[in-house]
Scaffold this motif. Structure first.
Motif, mmCIF file in Angstrom:
data_model
loop_
_atom_site.group_PDB
_atom_site.id
_atom_site.type_symbol
_atom_site.label_atom_id
_atom_site.label_comp_id
_atom_site.label_asym_id
_atom_site.label_seq_id
_atom_site.Cartn_x
_atom_site.Cartn_y
_atom_site.Cartn_z
ATOM 1 N N UNK A 142 0.831 -1.200 0.000
ATOM 2 C CA UNK A 142 0.000 0.000 0.000
ATOM 3 C C UNK A 142 0.867 1.252 0.000
ATOM 4 N N UNK A 143 1.892 1.278 0.853
ATOM 5 C CA UNK A 143 2.744 2.457 0.953
ATOM 6 C C UNK A 143 3.469 2.744 -0.355
ATOM 7 N N UNK A 144 4.047 1.715 -0.969
ATOM 8 C CA UNK A 144 4.749 1.923 -2.231
ATOM 9 C C UNK A 144 3.779 2.331 -3.344
ATOM 10 N N UNK A 145 2.590 1.740 -3.344
ATOM 11 C CA UNK A 145 1.603 2.087 -4.363
ATOM 12 C C UNK A 145 1.196 3.555 -4.252
ATOM 13 N N UNK A 146 0.928 4.020 -3.040
ATOM 14 C CA UNK A 146 0.493 5.403 -2.848
ATOM 15 C C UNK A 146 1.643 6.388 -3.057
ATOM 16 N N UNK A 147 2.849 5.994 -2.658
ATOM 17 C CA UNK A 147 4.003 6.861 -2.899
ATOM 18 C C UNK A 147 4.186 7.109 -4.389
ATOM 19 N N UNK A 148 3.883 6.086 -5.200
ATOM 20 C CA UNK A 148 3.998 6.230 -6.642
ATOM 21 C C UNK A 148 3.000 7.199 -7.234
ATOM 22 N N UNK A 149 2.011 7.586 -6.449
ATOM 23 C CA UNK A 149 1.007 8.561 -6.901
ATOM 24 C C UNK A 149 1.077 9.843 -6.095
ATOM 25 N N UNK A 150 2.239 10.102 -5.510
ATOM 26 C CA UNK A 150 2.498 11.409 -4.920
ATOM 27 C C UNK A 150 1.884 11.678 -3.569
ATOM 28 N N UNK A 151 1.540 10.637 -2.819
ATOM 29 C CA UNK A 151 0.956 10.846 -1.500
ATOM 30 C C UNK A 151 2.040 11.111 -0.458
ATOM 31 N N UNK A 152 1.806 12.072 0.419
ATOM 32 C CA UNK A 152 2.537 12.139 1.670
ATOM 33 C C UNK A 152 1.984 11.041 2.573
ATOM 34 N N UNK A 153 2.863 10.309 3.253
ATOM 35 C CA UNK A 153 2.441 9.142 4.010
ATOM 36 C C UNK A 153 2.649 9.342 5.506
ATOM 37 N N UNK A 154 1.661 8.918 6.284
ATOM 38 C CA UNK A 154 1.806 8.756 7.723
ATOM 39 C C UNK A 154 1.623 7.266 7.995
ATOM 40 N N UNK A 155 2.663 6.629 8.520
ATOM 41 C CA UNK A 155 2.639 5.184 8.744
ATOM 42 C C UNK A 155 2.605 4.926 10.240
ATOM 43 N N UNK A 156 1.616 4.151 10.687
ATOM 44 C CA UNK A 156 1.447 3.867 12.112
ATOM 45 C C UNK A 156 1.520 2.367 12.351
ATOM 46 N N UNK A 157 2.267 1.979 13.368
ATOM 47 C CA UNK A 157 2.394 0.568 13.729
ATOM 48 C C UNK A 157 2.356 0.439 15.242
ATOM 49 N N UNK A 158 2.184 -0.803 15.703
ATOM 50 C CA UNK A 158 2.177 -1.030 17.148
ATOM 51 C C UNK A 158 3.453 -0.499 17.781
ATOM 52 N N UNK A 159 4.584 -0.800 17.138
ATOM 53 C CA UNK A 159 5.880 -0.331 17.621
ATOM 54 C C UNK A 159 6.434 0.697 16.640
ATOM 55 N N UNK A 165 10.935 1.613 10.034
ATOM 56 C CA UNK A 165 11.581 0.721 9.063
ATOM 57 C C UNK A 165 10.883 0.801 7.711
ATOM 58 N N UNK A 166 9.550 0.812 7.718
ATOM 59 C CA UNK A 166 8.825 0.916 6.452
ATOM 60 C C UNK A 166 9.023 2.293 5.831
ATOM 61 N N UNK A 167 8.951 3.340 6.635
ATOM 62 C CA UNK A 167 9.144 4.697 6.106
ATOM 63 C C UNK A 167 10.505 4.847 5.442
ATOM 64 N N UNK A 168 11.515 4.176 5.984
ATOM 65 C CA UNK A 168 12.870 4.272 5.431
ATOM 66 C C UNK A 168 12.969 3.646 4.043
ATOM 67 N N UNK A 169 12.026 2.771 3.690
ATOM 68 C CA UNK A 169 12.044 2.117 2.386
ATOM 69 C C UNK A 169 11.427 2.970 1.287
ATOM 70 N N UNK A 170 10.700 4.012 1.676
ATOM 71 C CA UNK A 170 9.930 4.796 0.708
ATOM 72 C C UNK A 170 10.753 5.979 0.226
ATOM 73 N N UNK A 171 10.944 6.077 -1.067
ATOM 74 C CA UNK A 171 11.709 7.174 -1.654
ATOM 75 C C UNK A 171 10.783 8.141 -2.380
ATOM 76 N N UNK A 172 11.169 9.397 -2.402
ATOM 77 C CA UNK A 172 10.517 10.367 -3.269
ATOM 78 C C UNK A 172 9.336 11.103 -2.701
ATOM 79 N N UNK A 173 8.849 10.730 -1.518
ATOM 80 C CA UNK A 173 7.726 11.444 -0.912
ATOM 81 C C UNK A 173 8.017 11.648 0.570
ATOM 82 N N UNK A 174 7.315 12.602 1.176
ATOM 83 C CA UNK A 174 7.449 12.830 2.608
ATOM 84 C C UNK A 174 6.789 11.681 3.370
ATOM 85 N N UNK A 175 7.449 11.185 4.381
ATOM 86 C CA UNK A 175 6.872 10.145 5.227
ATOM 87 C C UNK A 175 6.990 10.554 6.686
#
Length: 288
Positions: A142-159, A165-175
């Motif tokens: 989901x994150x990579x798909x949305x990043x490819x369409x120019x979304x700024x991402x807020x990623x939330x996890x239990x920890x 770790x997931x945010x570090x994998x995403x290039x080209x958009x604000x996370x």
């Protein structure tokens, strides 16, 4: 005339647990509509048995590959011969296909997730933001798909480290990252004018699924006009979707993604596009 059962083209879905999977119903429906000889089954495979499973299947006559569900979307990678670039970028495989090159791993989750959003993504927006709840294999797609369409991402996890770790994998958009607990507590944040904005809240966790605890989520975190997307499909109407719709938000349920990603896999397995003109009938069958 039907082919002998031993040489029927066959695919399957593997996971642990697997009894709940609707994939055999979907692929079987499409095979029947197309009048194609073929089989699609589900097989429970424990993590420690993945190597033996692929060693057995890779040279089996008629075997076209398998879909992969939790918890194996990353664990299968060492047993494959090649990873498709999309799956490599996401770091998770949900479809394994037999090719002359050997076993090739694909990820059809990203395309399946985006399918019900295509009409929105075709529009122009001043700003796009997605709040993604979860940081597992589905969240990666989901994150990579949305990043490819120019979304700024807020990623939330239990920890928080999972989200980081997931945010570090995403290039080209604000996370940005947060814990799930952050979204469980009310906020008094005052959202600005959201005209010409596209906001999406996506639940990629199993929370809210049948047999799982509900997703703790406070709608004070949801901007006006945001779309609520829950990839859970059992139940189809999760508490998150029900509350979102009651508050006037558009909702997208997990069957849209399930059918969309299955259609991509069907083409890879059986060499023909899925007969999507029957989607209404298929959804009725899946929800009966």
């Amino acid at each position: 005339m039907s082919l002998p059962n031993a040489v029927l083209p066959k695919a399957e879905v593997i996971g642990d647990p697997i009894a709940h999977s609707k994939s055999p119903l979907i692929h079987g429906f499409w095979l029947a509509k197309l009048g194609m000889d073929g089989l699609y089954e589900k097989t429970r495979v424990a993590g420690e048995d993945l190597g033996a499973f692929f060693a057995d299947r890779r040279d089996r006559p008629g075997w076209r590959g398998c879909n992969v569900t939790v918890p194996h979307k990353q664990a299968v990678i060492p047993f494959l011969d090649r990873i498709d670039p999309v799956a490599a970028r996401i770091g998770a495989v949900n479809t394994v296909v037999v090719t002359p090159e050997g076993l090739v791993g694909h990820n059809t989750d990203a395309a399946g997730f985006l399918e019900p959003l295509r009409h929105l993504l075709a529009e122009r927006h001043l700003y796009r933001m997605a709040r993604i709840l979860g940081a597992g294999g589905a969240a990666k797609a989901v994150a990579h798909a949305l990043a490819g369409h120019g979304f700024t991402l807020v990623i939330a996890a239990r920890r928080i480290e999972q989200a980081e770790a997931l945010a570090a994998e995403i290039d080209g958009v604000d996370t940005h990252v947060a814990t799930l607990d952050h979204f469980a507590d009310a906020t008094d944040f005052a959202f600005d004018d959201r005209e010409s904005m596209l906001d999406i809240v996506v639940n990629t966790t199993p929370l809210g699924m049948t047999g799982q605890p509900p997703l703790p989520f406070d709608f004070s975190h949801v901007p006006p006009g945001a779309l609520i997307y829950d990839i859970v499909y059992a139940p189809l109407e999760t508490a998150l979707l029900a509350e979102g719709r009651a508050r006037g938000h558009v909702g997208v349920d997990g069957l849209d993604m399930l059918i969309g990603q299955a259609a991509e896999a069907f083409r890879l397995f059986f060499g023909q596009p899925a007969p999507r003109e029957h989607d209404a009938e298929l959804r009725a069958l899946l929800t009966a």
